[in-house]
Design a protein around this motif. Structure first.
Motif, PDB file in Angstrom:
ATOM      1  N   ARG A 162      64.440  44.595  58.087  1.00  0.00           N
ATOM      2  CA  ARG A 162      63.132  44.948  57.521  1.00  0.00           C
ATOM      3  C   ARG A 162      62.198  43.757  57.356  1.00  0.00           C
ATOM      4  NH1 ARG A 162      64.812  50.059  53.987  1.00  0.00           N
ATOM      5  NH2 ARG A 162      66.342  50.796  55.487  1.00  0.00           N
ATOM      6  N   GLY A 163      62.652  42.594  57.811  1.00  0.00           N
ATOM      7  CA  GLY A 163      61.793  41.413  57.762  1.00  0.00           C
ATOM      8  C   GLY A 163      61.522  40.896  56.369  1.00  0.00           C
ATOM      9  N   VAL A 164      62.517  40.988  55.490  1.00  0.00           N
ATOM     10  CA  VAL A 164      62.366  40.563  54.096  1.00  0.00           C
ATOM     11  C   VAL A 164      63.149  39.263  53.896  1.00  0.00           C
ATOM     12  CG1 VAL A 164      62.813  41.193  51.688  1.00  0.00           C
ATOM     13  CG2 VAL A 164      62.184  42.959  53.350  1.00  0.00           C
ATOM     14  N   SER A 165      62.509  38.254  53.343  1.00  0.00           N
ATOM     15  CA  SER A 165      63.207  36.995  53.075  1.00  0.00           C
ATOM     16  C   SER A 165      64.060  37.130  51.816  1.00  0.00           C
ATOM     17  CB  SER A 165      62.200  35.854  52.883  1.00  0.00           C
ATOM     18  OG  SER A 165      61.523  35.993  51.650  1.00  0.00           O
ATOM     19  N   ARG A 166      64.984  36.204  51.661  1.00  0.00           N
ATOM     20  CA  ARG A 166      65.791  36.181  50.427  1.00  0.00           C
ATOM     21  C   ARG A 166      64.891  36.012  49.210  1.00  0.00           C
ATOM     22  NH1 ARG A 166      70.874  32.387  52.283  1.00  0.00           N
ATOM     23  NH2 ARG A 166      72.003  34.052  53.371  1.00  0.00           N
ATOM     24  N   LYS A 167      63.901  35.139  49.344  1.00  0.00           N
ATOM     25  CA  LYS A 167      62.994  34.896  48.216  1.00  0.00           C
ATOM     26  C   LYS A 167      62.191  36.145  47.869  1.00  0.00           C
ATOM     27  CE  LYS A 167      62.631  29.924  48.392  1.00  0.00           C
ATOM     28  NZ  LYS A 167      61.783  28.754  48.391  1.00  0.00           N
ATOM     29  N   HIS A 202      67.162  35.191  40.895  1.00  0.00           N
ATOM     30  CA  HIS A 202      66.948  33.943  41.611  1.00  0.00           C
ATOM     31  C   HIS A 202      67.314  34.160  43.077  1.00  0.00           C
ATOM     32  CE1 HIS A 202      67.377  29.718  42.763  1.00  0.00           C
ATOM     33  NE2 HIS A 202      66.610  29.460  41.705  1.00  0.00           N
ATOM     34  N   TYR A 203      66.590  33.514  43.997  1.00  0.00           N
ATOM     35  CA  TYR A 203      66.856  33.724  45.422  1.00  0.00           C
ATOM     36  C   TYR A 203      68.277  33.321  45.816  1.00  0.00           C
ATOM     37  CZ  TYR A 203      66.327  28.783  46.631  1.00  0.00           C
ATOM     38  OH  TYR A 203      66.504  27.428  46.741  1.00  0.00           O
ATOM     39  N   GLN A 204      68.874  32.360  45.095  1.00  0.00           N
ATOM     40  CA  GLN A 204      70.251  31.964  45.407  1.00  0.00           C
ATOM     41  C   GLN A 204      71.226  33.097  45.111  1.00  0.00           C
ATOM     42  OE1 GLN A 204      70.564  28.278  43.191  1.00  0.00           O
ATOM     43  NE2 GLN A 204      70.402  27.104  45.100  1.00  0.00           N
ATOM     44  N   THR A 205      70.885  33.957  44.174  1.00  0.00           N
ATOM     45  CA  THR A 205      71.726  35.116  43.867  1.00  0.00           C
ATOM     46  C   THR A 205      71.855  36.004  45.093  1.00  0.00           C
ATOM     47  OG1 THR A 205      71.069  35.060  41.544  1.00  0.00           O
ATOM     48  CG2 THR A 205      71.975  37.143  42.363  1.00  0.00           C
ATOM     49  N   ILE A 206      70.772  36.163  45.834  1.00  0.00           N
ATOM     50  CA  ILE A 206      70.814  36.987  47.046  1.00  0.00           C
ATOM     51  C   ILE A 206      71.776  36.366  48.055  1.00  0.00           C
ATOM     52  CG2 ILE A 206      69.473  37.986  48.936  1.00  0.00           C
ATOM     53  CD1 ILE A 206      68.847  39.122  46.088  1.00  0.00           C
ATOM     54  N   GLY A 207      71.730  35.068  48.221  1.00  0.00           N
ATOM     55  CA  GLY A 207      72.661  34.375  49.118  1.00  0.00           C
ATOM     56  C   GLY A 207      74.103  34.560  48.678  1.00  0.00           C
ATOM     57  N   LEU A 215      63.042  39.321  48.453  1.00  0.00           N
ATOM     58  CA  LEU A 215      63.947  40.303  47.854  1.00  0.00           C
ATOM     59  C   LEU A 215      64.265  39.905  46.416  1.00  0.00           C
ATOM     60  CD1 LEU A 215      65.728  42.807  47.976  1.00  0.00           C
ATOM     61  CD2 LEU A 215      67.512  41.401  49.055  1.00  0.00           C
ATOM     62  N   ALA A 216      64.555  38.644  46.208  1.00  0.00           N
ATOM     63  CA  ALA A 216      64.861  38.162  44.857  1.00  0.00           C
ATOM     64  C   ALA A 216      63.697  38.415  43.905  1.00  0.00           C
ATOM     65  CB  ALA A 216      65.209  36.677  44.899  1.00  0.00           C
ATOM     66  N   ALA A 217      62.483  38.123  44.359  1.00  0.00           N
ATOM     67  CA  ALA A 217      61.305  38.341  43.514  1.00  0.00           C
ATOM     68  C   ALA A 217      61.150  39.816  43.169  1.00  0.00           C
ATOM     69  CB  ALA A 217      60.051  37.821  44.221  1.00  0.00           C
ATOM     70  N   ALA A 218      61.381  40.681  44.135  1.00  0.00           N
ATOM     71  CA  ALA A 218      61.253  42.125  43.889  1.00  0.00           C
ATOM     72  C   ALA A 218      62.303  42.622  42.900  1.00  0.00           C
ATOM     73  CB  ALA A 218      61.375  42.894  45.203  1.00  0.00           C
ATOM     74  N   LEU A 219      63.465  41.975  42.898  1.00  0.00           N
ATOM     75  CA  LEU A 219      64.563  42.396  42.019  1.00  0.00           C
ATOM     76  C   LEU A 219      64.588  41.641  40.693  1.00  0.00           C
ATOM     77  CD1 LEU A 219      67.388  42.595  44.701  1.00  0.00           C
ATOM     78  CD2 LEU A 219      66.107  44.511  43.710  1.00  0.00           C
TER      79      LEU A 219
END
Length: 82
Positions: free
Chosen positions: A17-22, A31-36, A24-28
């Motif tokens: 869907r072309g969504v970066s980790r950052k 922290h973006y590292q949590t997505i990783g 997705l993290a912001a939407a949720l």
């Protein structure tokens, strides 16, 4: 594979869907590292976070998460040639 491992398709859905980790993290609200950590299986999400991830992608939770490894894409397709 440990008994408490949770497998997921977050990375596949995110890339599809072309969504970066950052993003997705912001939407949720994490922290973006949590997505990783989630994508690598280093962290299992809370039920609340798992539901929010599934809702974000607009799919049932079992499309995103499983207690068993997901089959490789295309592995369930058989090629019958007549």
């Amino acid at each position: 594979m440990s008994d408490d491992e949770v497998f997921n398709r977050i990375s596949m859905l995110r890339v599809e869907r072309g969504v970066s980790r950052k993003d997705l993290a912001a939407a949720l609200g994490v922290h973006y590292q949590t997505i990783g950590y989630l994508e690598r299986g280093e962290y299992s999400p809370s039920l609340f976070l798992a539901l929010r991830i599934a809702e974000y992608f607009g799919v049932p939770m079992e499309i995103v998460f499983s207690l068993k490894p997901f089959p490789r894409l295309g592995s369930e397709v058989t090629h019958d040639r007549a």
